[in-house]
Design an enzyme around this catalytic site. Structure first.
Site, PDB file in Angstrom:
ATOM      1  N   HIS A  34       0.816  -1.229   0.000  1.00 43.28           N
ATOM      2  CA  HIS A  34       0.000   0.000   0.000  1.00 43.28           C
ATOM      3  C   HIS A  34       0.849   1.278   0.000  1.00 43.28           C
ATOM      4  O   HIS A  34       0.323   2.366   0.248  1.00 43.28           O
ATOM      5  CB  HIS A  34      -0.929   0.015   1.214  1.00 43.28           C
TER       6      HIS A  34
ATOM      7  N   HIS B 258       7.549  -7.973   3.589  1.00 48.88           N
ATOM      8  CA  HIS B 258       6.109  -7.728   3.563  1.00 48.88           C
ATOM      9  C   HIS B 258       5.456  -8.673   2.567  1.00 48.88           C
ATOM     10  O   HIS B 258       5.531  -8.473   1.359  1.00 48.88           O
ATOM     11  CB  HIS B 258       5.897  -6.260   3.146  1.00 48.88           C
TER      12      HIS B 258
HETATM   13 FE   LIG Z   1      -0.870  -4.071   5.968  1.00 45.82          FE
HETATM   14 FE   LIG Z   2       0.314  -5.089   2.966  1.00 44.78          FE
END
Ligand SMILES: [Fe+2]
Ligand SMILES: [Fe+2]
Length: 271
Positions: free
Chosen positions: A68, A153
């Site tokens: 994001h 991530h």
């Molecule tokens: Fe997240």
């Molecule tokens: Fe994420």
């Protein structure tokens, strides 16, 4: 050195919990360096500059991102003048910002932080393993870096475990983010790298991974969007990992998980 890593800060609930609890945590446990993943801090999608500053003001030395990273488009510009904000290192060449940063901790220690995106159950992206390897090779643990923290991530725990073993003995901490659910596998790998497959989020766990349950549940039941996702706004649990390193080697000697406040709360461990 004493290191603290906090997982994905989710919306207002997560931001408030970081602002309220992080300064006290740093004071009580004497953390030398703090990393916070901020990819969901602005209404669950990305990170506007004022929210980035609030995380820094609360005590984050470095803020990391994830898939994001650029949901809030202003991040494409302010990341260029904020060296303490890093985005995944394996984005295409020419992407604004940087994916690794060597920063100075409270006691003058040099800490390399690297952020990378995985590729299993994730959109296509360049190889994270080679990208992280190159960053660490340029700034090895025990030489240019007193500690190295890798925020990987991704969705699949297998991929995070692979990164942990790949970097074992070459990083102080390899920790996963993105699933928002803390895993119970914190440990020190054979070579001395602290590891946890996912740190968990800083957000309201009376939710579906931080989102109000109504719309995600509707989509699971019907497959038809009927509104927007919005972050759950009950009290957040602050989720993270605490690591102590041997100052001579930069490798871990202790690792403990942290879950403070909200519905997943546990007693604050002595550390
Ligand atoms: Fe997240
Ligand atoms: Fe994420």
């Amino acid at each position: 050195m004493r290191l603290l890593f906090l997982g994905d800060v989710m919306g207002r609930a997560g931001r408030d919990a970081v602002a309220e609890r992080l300064p006290g945590l740093i004071a009580r446990h004497g953390f030398d360096f703090v990393v916070v993943n901020g990819e969901n801090a602005s209404h669950g999608k990305g990170l506007i500059e004022s929210h980035f500053q609030a995380l820094r003001d609360a005590g984050a030395d470095i803020v990391t991102l994830g898939d994001h990273a650029f949901d809030q488009r202003e991040a494409l510009s302010y990341i260029e003048r904020e060296p303490t904000l890093i985005r995944p290192i394996n984005y295409a060449p020419g992407t604004p910002g940087r994916g690794a940063m060597l920063a100075e901790g409270r006691n003058g220690h040099r800490v390399l932080v690297v952020n990378a995106l995985g590729r299993v159950f994730m959109p296509p992206i360049d190889d994270p393993f080679r990208a992280v390897e190159a960053a660490i090779a340029a700034c090895p643990l025990g030489e240019q870096a007193d500690a190295i923290i890798v925020d990987f991530h991704t969705e699949a725990t297998s991929e995070i475990q692979a990164m942990g073993h790949f970097l074992d003995g070459r990083a102080s901490l390899v920790v996963g983010t993105h699933t928002h659910i803390p895993t119970a596998d914190h440990r020190i790998l054979k070579g001395g790298t602290a590891f946890q497959a996912d740190a968990g989020m800083c957000g309201d766990f009376d939710s579906i991974i931080g989102t109000d349950t109504e719309e995600p549940l509707n989509r699971f039941l019907t497959g038809i969007p009927n509104g927007r996702f919005s972050p759950a706004e009950g009290e957040a649990t602050l989720c993270g990992v605490m690591v102590e390193t041997d100052p001579r080697t930069g490798l871990a000697v202790k690792v403990m998980p942290l879950r403070l406040g909200g519905v997943l709360a546990q007693a604050e461990p002595g550390f």
